[in-house]
Design an enzyme around this catalytic site. Structure first.
Site, PDB file in Angstrom:
ATOM      1  N   CYS A   2      -5.691  12.323 -14.019  1.00 31.31           N
ATOM      2  CA  CYS A   2      -4.283  11.379 -14.365  1.00 31.31           C
ATOM      3  C   CYS A   2      -3.225  12.832 -14.635  1.00 31.31           C
ATOM      4  O   CYS A   2      -3.510  14.305 -14.248  1.00 31.31           O
ATOM      5  CB  CYS A   2      -4.366  11.365 -16.114  1.00 31.31           C
ATOM      6  SG  CYS A   2      -5.810  10.198 -16.127  1.00 31.31           S
ATOM      7  N   ARG A  27      -1.353  11.104  -8.944  1.00 35.23           N
ATOM      8  CA  ARG A  27      -3.003  10.864  -9.628  1.00 35.23           C
ATOM      9  C   ARG A  27      -3.352  10.569 -10.081  1.00 35.23           C
ATOM     10  O   ARG A  27      -4.607  10.588 -10.924  1.00 35.23           O
ATOM     11  CB  ARG A  27      -2.225  12.270 -10.540  1.00 35.23           C
ATOM     12  CG  ARG A  27      -1.655  13.890  -9.989  1.00 35.23           C
ATOM     13  CD  ARG A  27      -1.422  14.679 -11.251  1.00 35.23           C
ATOM     14  NE  ARG A  27      -2.460  15.189 -12.088  1.00 35.23           N
ATOM     15  CZ  ARG A  27      -3.128  16.614 -11.566  1.00 35.23           C
ATOM     16  NH1 ARG A  27      -2.421  17.214 -11.064  1.00 35.23           N
ATOM     17  NH2 ARG A  27      -4.225  16.878 -11.694  1.00 35.23           N
ATOM     18  N   TRP A  74      -5.562   7.870 -15.113  1.00 33.48           N
ATOM     19  CA  TRP A  74      -6.828   7.017 -14.380  1.00 33.48           C
ATOM     20  C   TRP A  74      -7.966   6.601 -15.144  1.00 33.48           C
ATOM     21  O   TRP A  74      -8.632   7.846 -15.979  1.00 33.48           O
ATOM     22  CB  TRP A  74      -7.450   8.096 -13.244  1.00 33.48           C
ATOM     23  CG  TRP A  74      -8.074   7.670 -12.022  1.00 33.48           C
ATOM     24  CD1 TRP A  74      -7.755   6.454 -10.891  1.00 33.48           C
ATOM     25  CD2 TRP A  74      -9.619   7.843 -11.938  1.00 33.48           C
ATOM     26  NE1 TRP A  74      -8.801   6.393  -9.782  1.00 33.48           N
ATOM     27  CE2 TRP A  74     -10.388   7.490 -10.993  1.00 33.48           C
ATOM     28  CE3 TRP A  74     -10.488   8.891 -13.239  1.00 33.48           C
ATOM     29  CZ2 TRP A  74     -11.891   7.445 -10.932  1.00 33.48           C
ATOM     30  CZ3 TRP A  74     -11.577   8.706 -12.449  1.00 33.48           C
ATOM     31  CH2 TRP A  74     -12.367   7.980 -12.193  1.00 33.48           C
ATOM     32  N   ASN A  98      -5.823  14.703 -19.977  1.00 34.17           N
ATOM     33  CA  ASN A  98      -6.555  14.818 -19.142  1.00 34.17           C
ATOM     34  C   ASN A  98      -7.567  14.928 -18.464  1.00 34.17           C
ATOM     35  O   ASN A  98      -8.064  16.444 -19.317  1.00 34.17           O
ATOM     36  CB  ASN A  98      -5.991  15.278 -17.562  1.00 34.17           C
ATOM     37  CG  ASN A  98      -6.205  15.605 -16.747  1.00 34.17           C
ATOM     38  OD1 ASN A  98      -7.244  14.425 -15.619  1.00 34.17           O
ATOM     39  ND2 ASN A  98      -5.798  16.621 -15.092  1.00 34.17           N
ATOM     40  N   GLY A  99      -9.011  13.646 -18.423  1.00 31.61           N
ATOM     41  CA  GLY A  99     -10.609  14.689 -18.461  1.00 31.61           C
ATOM     42  C   GLY A  99     -11.498  13.987 -18.879  1.00 31.61           C
ATOM     43  O   GLY A  99     -10.990  12.726 -19.174  1.00 31.61           O
ATOM     44  N   GLU A 479     -15.726   9.870   8.711  1.00 29.95           N
ATOM     45  CA  GLU A 479     -14.450   9.646   8.000  1.00 29.95           C
ATOM     46  C   GLU A 479     -13.648   8.577   8.316  1.00 29.95           C
ATOM     47  O   GLU A 479     -13.460   8.327   7.699  1.00 29.95           O
ATOM     48  CB  GLU A 479     -13.583  11.249   9.121  1.00 29.95           C
ATOM     49  CG  GLU A 479     -12.097  10.873   8.568  1.00 29.95           C
ATOM     50  CD  GLU A 479     -11.882  11.253   6.806  1.00 29.95           C
ATOM     51  OE1 GLU A 479     -12.680  11.148   6.373  1.00 29.95           O
ATOM     52  OE2 GLU A 479     -10.280  11.282   6.655  1.00 29.95           O
ATOM     53  N   LYS A 483     -12.503   6.135   5.420  1.00 30.12           N
ATOM     54  CA  LYS A 483     -10.528   5.994   5.751  1.00 30.12           C
ATOM     55  C   LYS A 483     -10.693   4.610   5.275  1.00 30.12           C
ATOM     56  O   LYS A 483      -9.880   3.887   4.783  1.00 30.12           O
ATOM     57  CB  LYS A 483     -10.549   6.399   6.969  1.00 30.12           C
ATOM     58  CG  LYS A 483      -9.137   7.474   7.103  1.00 30.12           C
ATOM     59  CD  LYS A 483      -8.463   7.903   6.267  1.00 30.12           C
ATOM     60  CE  LYS A 483      -8.786   8.719   5.295  1.00 30.12           C
ATOM     61  NZ  LYS A 483      -9.437   9.805   4.641  1.00 30.12           N
ATOM     62  N   GLU A 486     -11.708   2.996   1.952  1.00 30.42           N
ATOM     63  CA  GLU A 486     -11.625   3.201   0.548  1.00 30.42           C
ATOM     64  C   GLU A 486      -9.791   2.960   0.856  1.00 30.42           C
ATOM     65  O   GLU A 486      -9.210   2.435  -0.550  1.00 30.42           O
ATOM     66  CB  GLU A 486     -11.104   4.500   0.295  1.00 30.42           C
ATOM     67  CG  GLU A 486     -10.076   5.188   1.697  1.00 30.42           C
ATOM     68  CD  GLU A 486      -9.753   7.318   1.239  1.00 30.42           C
ATOM     69  OE1 GLU A 486      -9.896   7.710   1.840  1.00 30.42           O
ATOM     70  OE2 GLU A 486     -10.146   7.408  -0.064  1.00 30.42           O
ATOM     71  N   HIS A 502     -33.419   3.895  14.518  1.00 26.54           N
ATOM     72  CA  HIS A 502     -34.141   4.548  13.278  1.00 26.54           C
ATOM     73  C   HIS A 502     -33.895   3.394  12.061  1.00 26.54           C
ATOM     74  O   HIS A 502     -33.943   3.885  10.697  1.00 26.54           O
ATOM     75  CB  HIS A 502     -33.939   5.624  13.088  1.00 26.54           C
ATOM     76  CG  HIS A 502     -34.108   6.565  14.238  1.00 26.54           C
ATOM     77  ND1 HIS A 502     -35.590   6.504  14.555  1.00 26.54           N
ATOM     78  CD2 HIS A 502     -33.846   7.593  14.309  1.00 26.54           C
ATOM     79  CE1 HIS A 502     -35.387   7.906  15.513  1.00 26.54           C
ATOM     80  NE2 HIS A 502     -34.170   7.954  15.825  1.00 26.54           N
ATOM     81  N   LYS A 602      -5.340  10.813  -6.703  1.00 25.85           N
ATOM     82  CA  LYS A 602      -5.497  11.594  -5.692  1.00 25.85           C
ATOM     83  C   LYS A 602      -6.490  12.920  -6.111  1.00 25.85           C
ATOM     84  O   LYS A 602      -6.900  13.134  -4.787  1.00 25.85           O
ATOM     85  CB  LYS A 602      -3.872  11.452  -5.643  1.00 25.85           C
ATOM     86  CG  LYS A 602      -3.752  12.921  -4.303  1.00 25.85           C
ATOM     87  CD  LYS A 602      -3.634  12.670  -3.010  1.00 25.85           C
ATOM     88  CE  LYS A 602      -3.396  13.399  -1.697  1.00 25.85           C
ATOM     89  NZ  LYS A 602      -4.462  12.442  -0.401  1.00 25.85           N
TER      90      LYS A 602
HETATM   91  C1  F6R Z   1      -9.843  10.307   0.559  1.00 25.21           C
HETATM   92  C2  F6R Z   1     -10.072  11.527  -0.400  1.00 25.21           C
HETATM   93  C3  F6R Z   1     -11.352  12.203  -0.883  1.00 25.21           C
HETATM   94  C4  F6R Z   1     -10.713  13.942  -0.494  1.00 25.21           C
HETATM   95  C5  F6R Z   1     -11.538  14.427  -2.289  1.00 25.21           C
HETATM   96  C6  F6R Z   1     -11.509  15.403  -1.934  1.00 25.21           C
HETATM   97  O1  F6R Z   1      -9.659   9.743   2.059  1.00 25.21           O
HETATM   98  O2  F6R Z   1      -9.170  11.616   0.231  1.00 25.21           O
HETATM   99  O3  F6R Z   1     -12.200  11.554  -0.443  1.00 25.21           O
HETATM  100  O4  F6R Z   1     -11.229  14.750   0.027  1.00 25.21           O
HETATM  101  O5  F6R Z   1     -11.686  13.440  -3.128  1.00 25.21           O
HETATM  102  O6  F6R Z   1     -10.070  15.885  -2.928  1.00 25.21           O
HETATM  103  P1  F6R Z   1     -10.091  17.919  -2.011  1.00 25.21           P
HETATM  104  O7  F6R Z   1      -9.568  17.803  -0.762  1.00 25.21           O
HETATM  105  O8  F6R Z   1      -8.492  17.753  -3.056  1.00 25.21           O
HETATM  106  O9  F6R Z   1     -10.880  18.961  -3.346  1.00 25.21           O
END
Ligand code: F6R
Length: 607
Positions: A2, A27, A74, A98-99, A479, A483, A486, A502, A602
Site C-alpha cells: 500500500c 505500490r 493492495w 500499510n502492513g 526469469e 515474467k 505475472e 527427470h 511493486k
Molecule cells: C517480478 C518482480 C518481483 C520483484 C520482487 C522483489 O517482475 O518485480 O518478483 O523482483 O518482488 O522486489 P525487490 O527487488 O524490490 O526487492
C-alpha cells in the site's frame, strides 16, 4: 504494497493527495481513498479500483481541508472493495495503514465485546476503533496513540488525523517504511520519497519503532521507548518530475527500451575505461578473506542473485549459498564467521529481504546490498551499497532493475576475482571490456522487437509454456517464466535443461511452446542435445541463441531469435531482453493490464 501520503498544509490538500497517490499507485492499485479534516470534521471519499475512479468521485462530491491523508491499497485482509478501502474512520480519527496487524482478530473480539461495531473486514479498522476507544476513555491524544501502538503486533506504517485537529498528524513505523517530508510551513508523510518529491526534497526517514507528531512547522520524532529522538534530514535524490510513458504504450515497454542507458549509467559507477578495470567502492572488510557469500532476495531479484552465484563461484572461486529471502529468514541457517551477506532488491523495502539482511547481521555477516533506491531501508541498513542506476521502475514487472542488478553483480564478481587473485590482469581486462560492451549490444537486441512480437503470437495462444537454460542461462529461463506468468497469466515454468528428462519432458507436445535460452558457451552442446530431445517429441522450440548456435541447431526450431555473439560472461544480461519482450507482447496480445497485473504490487512490504 500500500501507498500512504499525508499533508499538513496551507492550501486545500485533496488535489495534492490525489497527485501523490498517482505517484504511489505502483505500490497497490485495488482501491484508493482520501480523508481530510474540514471545519473540525472528518471527511472521506473512497473508490474501488484505480485512482481515476477516486478522482471521479471527488469531482462529483468534493471535500475540502488543508490537512489530509491518502491511501492506495493492495489488499491483505478483506476483498478489494470500497468498504475495505482506506482511510478507515470513526467520528474521532481517520487513518491509513500499510502492513499487517497480526493480532487484529483478538483486538476486534475485545472491541466487539465492548459494544463497538465494524463496517469492514480489514485489520486496519481495528486500529481506528482501538484508538477511538482509548480517546473516549479520556486519554490525551498522544497517550491514546502510544497505548494503541503498544497493543499492535505485526508490521505497519500508519498516518492518522483527528477530528478537531487541523494542524496535527501522527505517523508510526514498525516494519513498513514511512518518510517525513519537511516543507516551508507545511509538512508531509509518505511511503517513499518518490511520492513526496514534488512537495519537498527534504526527507527524514523514521526508524523501526519510531512514531512522529507533525504540525505545519515541524516534526517531533519519538522512539519505541517514548523518548524524543533526532532523525537525519536528507535531500532526496528522487525526482519530483512527473513520470510519464514518453510515448510508449506501457511503462514496461519504456523500461525495457531504457535498458541500454540504464546499464550504461550503472556501469559508470564501477568501470574505469582507461585501465579497463572495474572498481568497487572501498569495502570495510577484505573481500579476499570472505569464506562464503550468502545471497538473499525475492522474485526477479533472486534470479539476478542466482546468476551472481554462478559468476562468483566460477570467476572469483568463492563459495556462494543462495536462498529466497522468505525461506532464509526463518531457517536458522548457520553462517560462517567473517562471511558476507549479499542482498539484491530494486525497492530496497521488500520485507522478507530486509528480514534476511537483519538475520545475517545478527549472525555477524558483512552486509552488501545491490539496490535501486538509495534511501531505502535495505540501503540504510547495509555496510556497503552497490547501486543500480535504473531510475524509477514503475511497471510492476521488473525489467531494467534486473539487468542493472546483473550489471552491478558482474562488476562485483570481477572485483572479487581480482581481490582473491583468481584471475590475471588480461582476464580482468577481457571481462571488463565485455561488460562495457553490454549497453550497445543491448540496443542491438532490442532491434529484434518486431520479430519477437510475431513469435509472441504462438506464446499468447498457449496454455503452458516451458523455458529452458543451463548455467547462467538457467536463471534467465526462470526469469522468462516469471515474467510471462505475472503479466500474461499464462502458466509457465523455467527448468534447468538437464532436468527435463527427470520429469518435465512428459509435458511436451505440440501445444507447449518451449523457449530455449542458449548462448554459445561451454554448455551449448548439452543444451542443444536437450533441445533435440524436445523437438523429437513434437515440442515447438523457440530458440534464443547467436549465429553459431542457430547454425548448429540447423533450422529445426519453430522460431529463432539471433542475439549478438558475446563473451558468455555477459550473455545472461543480454538474453534477459528477449524474454522480457516475449512476455510483454504475449500480455498485450492477451489484453491484460501489463503495467499493473492483477493481484500484484511493486513493493512488497508485507511477508
Ligand atoms: C517480478 C518482480 C518481483 C520483484 C520482487 C522483489 O517482475 O518485480 O518478483 O523482483 O518482488 O522486489 P525487490 O527487488 O524490490 O526487492
Amino acid at each position: 504494497m500500500c501507498g500512504i501520503i499525508g499533508i499538513v498544509g496551507r492550501e486545500p490538500c485533496v488535489p495534492l493527495l490525489v497527485d501523490g497517490l498517482k505517484r504511489l499507485e505502483y505500490r497497490g492499485y485495488d482501491s484508493a481513498g482520501v480523508a481530510t479534516v474540514e471545519n473540525g470534521l472528518i471527511r472521506r471519499r473512497r473508490a474501488e479500483g484505480r485512482i481515476s475512479r477516486l478522482e471521479a468521485k471527488l469531482r462529483d462530491r468534493p471535500i475540502g481541508g488543508t490537512i489530509g491523508i491518502g491511501h492506495t491499497r493492495w489488499a491483505t485482509h478483506g476483498i478489494p472493495n470500497e468498504i475495505n478501502a482506506h482511510p478507515h474512520i470513526t467520528d474521532r480519527v481517520a487513518l491509513v495503514h500499510n502492513g499487517i496487524i497480526e493480532n487484529f482478530q483478538e483486538l476486534k473480539d475485545e472491541l466487539l465485546a465492548g459494544g463497538r461495531r465494524f463496517d469492514s473486514d480489514t485489520d486496519t479498522e481495528v486500529v481506528a476503533a482501538l484508538l477511538t476507544d482509548h480517546m473516549e476513555r479520556g486519554m490525551p491524544l498522544r497517550d491514546a496513540v502510544r497505548a494503541t501502538l503498544d497493543r499492535l503486533h505485526g508490521a505497519f506504517a500508519l498516518a492518522i488525523v483527528f477530528a478537531g485537529e487541523e494542524e496535527l498528524m501522527i505517523g508510526a513505523r514498525r516494519g513498513s517504511p514511512l518518510a517525513v517530508g519537511y516543507g516551508d510551513g507545511e509538512m508531509f508523510l509518505g511511503s517513499d520519497a518518490l511520492a513526496l518529491a514534488p512537495l519537498t526534497r527534504r526527507i527524514g526517514y523514521l526508524e523501526e519503532g519510531d512514531w512522529v507528531v507533525i504540525d505545519r512547522k515541524g516534526a517531533t520524532v519519538y522512539d519505541a521507548a517514548g523518548g524524543t529522538v533526532e532523525r537525519r534530514i536528507v535531500e532526496t535524490a528522487a525526482s519530483g518530475a512527473p513520470i510519464g510513458k514518453a510515448g510508449y504504450r506501457h511503462f514496461m515497454l519504456k523500461e525495457i527500451y531504457e535498458q541500454p542507458t540504464a546499464i550504461g549509467d550503472t556501469l559508470q559507477s564501477f568501470f574505469n575505461p582507461a585501465g579497463q578495470t572495474v572498481n568497487l567502492p572501498d569495502l570495510p572488510f577484505d573481500l579476499a578473506a570472505v569464506p562464503r557469500i550468502t545471497v538473499a532476495a525475492c522474485g526477479t531479484a533472486y534470479y539476478a542473485g542466482l546468476v551472481a552465484k554462478y559468476w562468483l563461484e566460477r570467476i572469483a572461486r568463492i563459495p556462494v549459498e543462495i536462498d529466497l529471502a522468505s525461506e532464509l529468514r526463518y531457517r536458522e541457517a548457520p553462517m560462517p564467521e567473517g562471511g558476507m551477506m549479499l542482498v539484491v532488491s530494486q525497492s530496497g523495502e521488500t520485507a522478507d529481504t530486509l528480514a534476511a539482511l537483519r538475520y545475517a547481521r545478527a549472525q555477524g555477516q558483512h552486509v552488501v546490498s545491490v539496490v535501486n533506491v538509495p534511501e531505502s531501508s535495505i540501503a540504510r541498513e547495509s555496510d556497503v551499497v552497490l547501486p543500480t542506476k535504473a531510475g524509477p521502475e514503475i511497471g510492476v514487472a521488473s525489467t531494467k532493475a534486473f539487468t542493472t542488478q546483473l550489471t552491478t553483480l558482474a562488476c562485483l564478481a570481477i572485483s572479487a576475482a581480482v581481490a582473491r587473485g583468481a584471475i590475471d590482469h588480461a582476464r580482468e581486462a577481457a571481462l571488463s571490456r565485455s561488460i562495457a560492451e553490454v549497453p550497445s549490444r543491448a540496443a542491438e537486441v532490442l532491434a529484434h522487437d518486431d520479430a519477437i512480437r510475431d513469435i509472441a503470437e504462438t506464446v499468447a495462444a498457449a496454455r503452458d509454456v516451458l523455458y529452458l537454460g543451463r548455467g547462467t542461462a538457467y536463471p534467465i529461463a526462470l526469469e522468462g517464466a516469471l515474467k510471462l506468468k505475472e503479466i500474461s497469466y499464462i502458466h509457465a515454468e523455467g527448468y534447468a535443461s538437464g532436468e527435463m528428462k527427470h520429469g518435465p519432458i512428459a509435458l511436451i507436445d505440440d501445444s507447449v511452446p518451449v523457449i530455449v535460452v542458449a548462448p554459445s558457451d561451454a554448455l551449448f552442446d548439452k543444451t542443444a542435445s536437450n533441445t533435440e530431445e524436445v523437438i523429437a517429441r513434437g515440442g515447438k522450440v523457440i530458440f534464443l541463441s547467436d549465429r553459431p548456435g542457430i547454425e548448429r541447431l540447423g533450422g529445426k526450431a519453430t522460431a529463432t531469435v539471433e542475439l549478438p555473439l558475446v563473451d558468455s560472461f555477459v550473455a545472461p544480461i543480454l538474453y534477459a531482453l528477449p524474454v522480457q519482450l516475449l512476455a510483454y507482447h504475449a500480455a498485450v496480445i492477451r489484453g491484460t493490464d501489463v503495467d499493473r497485473p492483477r493481484n500484484l504490487a511493486k513493493s512488497v512490504t508485507v511477508e
